[in-house]
Design a protein around this motif. Structure first.
Motif, mmCIF file in Angstrom:
data_model
loop_
_atom_site.group_PDB
_atom_site.id
_atom_site.type_symbol
_atom_site.label_atom_id
_atom_site.label_comp_id
_atom_site.label_asym_id
_atom_site.label_seq_id
_atom_site.Cartn_x
_atom_site.Cartn_y
_atom_site.Cartn_z
ATOM 1 N N TRP A 101 -62.228 -25.597 17.925
ATOM 2 C CA TRP A 101 -63.391 -25.628 18.797
ATOM 3 C C TRP A 101 -64.477 -24.778 18.163
ATOM 4 O O TRP A 101 -64.332 -23.583 18.008
ATOM 5 C CB TRP A 101 -63.059 -25.094 20.184
ATOM 6 N N PRO A 122 -65.184 -29.900 19.518
ATOM 7 C CA PRO A 122 -63.984 -29.995 18.678
ATOM 8 C C PRO A 122 -64.307 -30.529 17.287
ATOM 9 O O PRO A 122 -64.745 -31.661 17.130
ATOM 10 C CB PRO A 122 -63.097 -30.971 19.463
ATOM 11 N N VAL A 130 -66.389 -35.015 22.947
ATOM 12 C CA VAL A 130 -65.276 -34.570 23.791
ATOM 13 C C VAL A 130 -64.575 -35.754 24.440
ATOM 14 O O VAL A 130 -63.346 -35.784 24.551
ATOM 15 C CB VAL A 130 -65.798 -33.590 24.869
ATOM 16 N N LEU A 134 -57.977 -31.301 23.210
ATOM 17 C CA LEU A 134 -59.078 -30.387 23.508
ATOM 18 C C LEU A 134 -58.555 -28.997 23.849
ATOM 19 O O LEU A 134 -59.136 -27.989 23.437
ATOM 20 C CB LEU A 134 -59.917 -30.935 24.665
ATOM 21 N N ASP A 174 -59.349 -25.664 21.730
ATOM 22 C CA ASP A 174 -60.003 -24.534 22.400
ATOM 23 C C ASP A 174 -59.299 -23.215 22.086
ATOM 24 O O ASP A 174 -59.906 -22.146 22.118
ATOM 25 C CB ASP A 174 -60.014 -24.768 23.916
ATOM 26 N N ARG A 181 -60.450 -21.201 17.792
ATOM 27 C CA ARG A 181 -61.906 -21.198 17.828
ATOM 28 C C ARG A 181 -62.540 -20.606 16.565
ATOM 29 O O ARG A 181 -61.969 -19.761 15.927
ATOM 30 C CB ARG A 181 -62.424 -20.398 19.029
#
Length: 204
Positions: A158, A170, A181, A189, A193, A196
């Motif tokens: 992310w 992403p 997304v 996802l 996340d 990162r």
């Protein structure tokens, strides 16, 4: 202000010096740049064998880069026409609620940042038209997937919004594109996340 076609003719014009033709190609990217201006320039230079800072490149290589850009632009303009016609029909049929495809299309209208990249130096190796076609097919399918619609990679990071990276979302750790997304599953996802930041690409 010259349009894309007029600038493309300048790139092909043998009466202009290479520096002028290079400038015209750069200006073409102000009208159509699927990866964003800098990433699209880097991509075209890499594929055509031009040094990105070369002020006097081989004109034949400039024309080759232009041909790839024009191929992608033709594909995208055809898609925009088909999309507009479909939306007119849907509105006529009473379908007013915009969906994920509509949102993506509004964001990419005009042909810039259609497939934004993690950085100007990190982008898919395939021809621009191939990348755009893959993304269009994935978006129109309307089915979230577990892999990158561009390269098939399954690892995502992310990428947060920042001064250096105005786009967020992403990013595929294989080809560097930021996928919409809506095209990825909730599981993908969630995993992205948890991983990162640009630093995650160092281990890719």
């Amino acid at each position: 202000m010259a349009g894309f076609r007029a600038l493309a003719e300048q790139v092909r014009n043998p009466r202009l010096v290479a520096t002028q033709r290079r400038t015209a190609l750069r200006k073409c990217l102000e009208r159509f740049a699927p990866y964003g201006h800098r990433a699209t320039w880097h991509h075209l230079c890499t594929r055509a064998g031009i040094a990105t800072q070369d002020r006097d490149p081989d004109p034949e290589r400039l024309v080759a880069a232009l041909a790839e850009l024009e191929e992608a632009r033709t594909l995208w303009l055809a898609y925009e026409e088909e999309f507009a016609a479909r939306r007119r029909k849907e509105k006529h049929d009473g379908i007013r609620q915009p969906g994920a495809l509509d949102e993506w299309h509004r964001r990419t209208w005009g042909g810039c940042d259609i497939v934004p990249c993690q950085s100007p130096q990190r982008h898919p190796a395939a021809r621009l038209a191939v990348v755009l076609r893959n993304m269009i097919v994935a978006m129109e399918a309307g089915r979230p997937r577990r892999d990158c619609p561009v390269c098939g990679g399954t690892r995502f990071t992310w990428l947060p919004e920042s001064m250096n990276h105005p786009a967020s979302g992403p990013a595929c750790r294989e080809c560097g594109v930021l996928a919409p997304v809506s095209v990825l599953t909730p599981e993908v996802l969630m995993t992205a996340d948890r991983v990162r930041g640009p630093g995650a690409f160092a281990a890719a």
